[in-house]
Design an enzyme around this catalytic site. Structure first.
Site, mmCIF file in Angstrom:
data_model
loop_
_atom_site.group_PDB
_atom_site.id
_atom_site.type_symbol
_atom_site.label_atom_id
_atom_site.label_comp_id
_atom_site.label_asym_id
_atom_site.label_seq_id
_atom_site.Cartn_x
_atom_site.Cartn_y
_atom_site.Cartn_z
ATOM 1 N N LYS A 66 48.039 -20.038 4.840
ATOM 2 C CA LYS A 66 47.714 -19.456 3.536
ATOM 3 C C LYS A 66 46.502 -20.156 2.945
ATOM 4 C CE LYS A 66 50.140 -20.297 -0.189
ATOM 5 N NZ LYS A 66 51.247 -20.328 -1.145
ATOM 6 N N GLY A 220 55.330 -25.965 -12.258
ATOM 7 C CA GLY A 220 53.907 -25.765 -12.468
ATOM 8 C C GLY A 220 52.980 -26.913 -12.111
#
Length: 314
Positions: A66, A220
């Site tokens: 990715k 996050g």
């Protein structure tokens, strides 16, 4: 023939429960997952971006990589902070099999990994979810956690209340009992699961706010300089990780108190490998406060890409 899967294809193929189970299954059997490449790149006049390259392969089966870019300044442009592409190949022949939308894949596997951790670490009778952050991941986290727990109340907090209201409205349209909140402390003190999906570099959730039995999901902050919780939260909770190696190198919520000498390596009770393989039982009591820190793992991407490819007829 190479297949191309856009964001809609990826979203449709990755139903939450099958995706959560697929990630659980691949953590159980394992795969080869080199340390990801992590590069910052300068953007004139704004905060630097980040380029991530994440390879993984299952011997004789699938191989994938990715490429993701994270651009914090995109929030001011009305664009997603995360974009990218996933390339899936055969680990037997090297043949290119599929190219997938990397942003949708990332968002869904990230939320699914949090929900998987919640399956092991949150109280089974959790009824109040607080989502801290109003970016792309917020709705995914609501949906993924709701695939594991039956919430009677979902609260959304953001730095801009109007954005929290927008996310709450969309969640309501999807059938969830959601509302925007402005008082983060009061809501956090009552929440059973707190899921943070921000790009904050300063603590948002404080340890003294966590009630006994609460589960804190930190998604996050993916750099050592970033964090969403304070030292007290890490000290009061039983700490778990998606992968020890990733969190110890990149998870600021853990790296910073460790560098300060407040905790050591052993403070991380287990990671998703241990939980999926039954090496750690997860939550030990109703009163235990748990904390899950994730920075993302290429294994999760590979598991998700395989589901998409095989579900869509690959």
């Amino acid at each position: 023939m190479t297949q191309f899967y856009n964001a809609k294809d990826v979203a449709v193929a990755l139903a939450w429960r099958p995706l959560i189970d697929a990630i659980d299954g691949l953590f159980r059997v394992g795969c080869t997952m080199p340390i990801r490449h992590h590069h910052g790149f300068h953007i004139p006049g704004e905060e630097d971006g980040t380029l991530l390259l994440m390879p993984a392969w299952s011997e004789g089966n699938y191989l994938g990589v990715k490429m993701v870019s994270v651009v914090p300044g995109n929030s001011g442009r009305g664009l997603p902070a995360i974009s990218g592409t996933y390339i899936l190949s055969s680990a037997k022949t090297g043949e290119l099999l599929a190219i997938l939308d990397g942003a949708e894949l990332t968002a869904r596997r990230t939320a699914a990994a949090s929900a998987l951790a919640g399956r092991y670490l949150a109280r089974q009778n959790a009824t109040h979810l607080l989502v801290v952050g109003t970016g792309t991941l917020s709705l995914n986290l609501i949906e993924a956690h709701s695939a594991v727990h039956d919430f009677g109340q979902i609260s959304i907090w953001g730095r801009r209340f109007e954005q929290a209201e927008k996310i709450a409205s969309e969640a309501q349209n999807r059938g969830f009992n959601a509302k925007a909140v402005s008082d983060l402390e009061a809501t956090a003190r009552n929440a059973d699961i707190i899921s943070c999906c921000t790009l904050s570099d300063k603590p948002l959730i404080l340890g003294r706010w966590l009630k006994p039995g609460a589960h804190l999901d930190l998604v996050g902050a993916f750099k050592p300089t970033m964090r969403e919780s304070d030292d007290a939260a890490v000290l009061v909770a039983s700490v778990f990780a998606d992968t020890r190696e990733g969190v110890l190198s990149e998870g600021g919520d853990i790296v910073q108190p460790m560098n300060a000498g407040l905790i050591d390596f052993e403070h991380i009770r287990a990671d998703l490998y241990d939980l999926s393989r039954g090496k750690h039982p997860g939550r030990m009591s109703e009163e235990e406060t748990t904390l899950f820190k994730s920075v993302g793992a290429a294994l999760e991407d590979l598991a998700a890409a395989i589901v998409v490819h095989e579900t869509k007829g690959g």
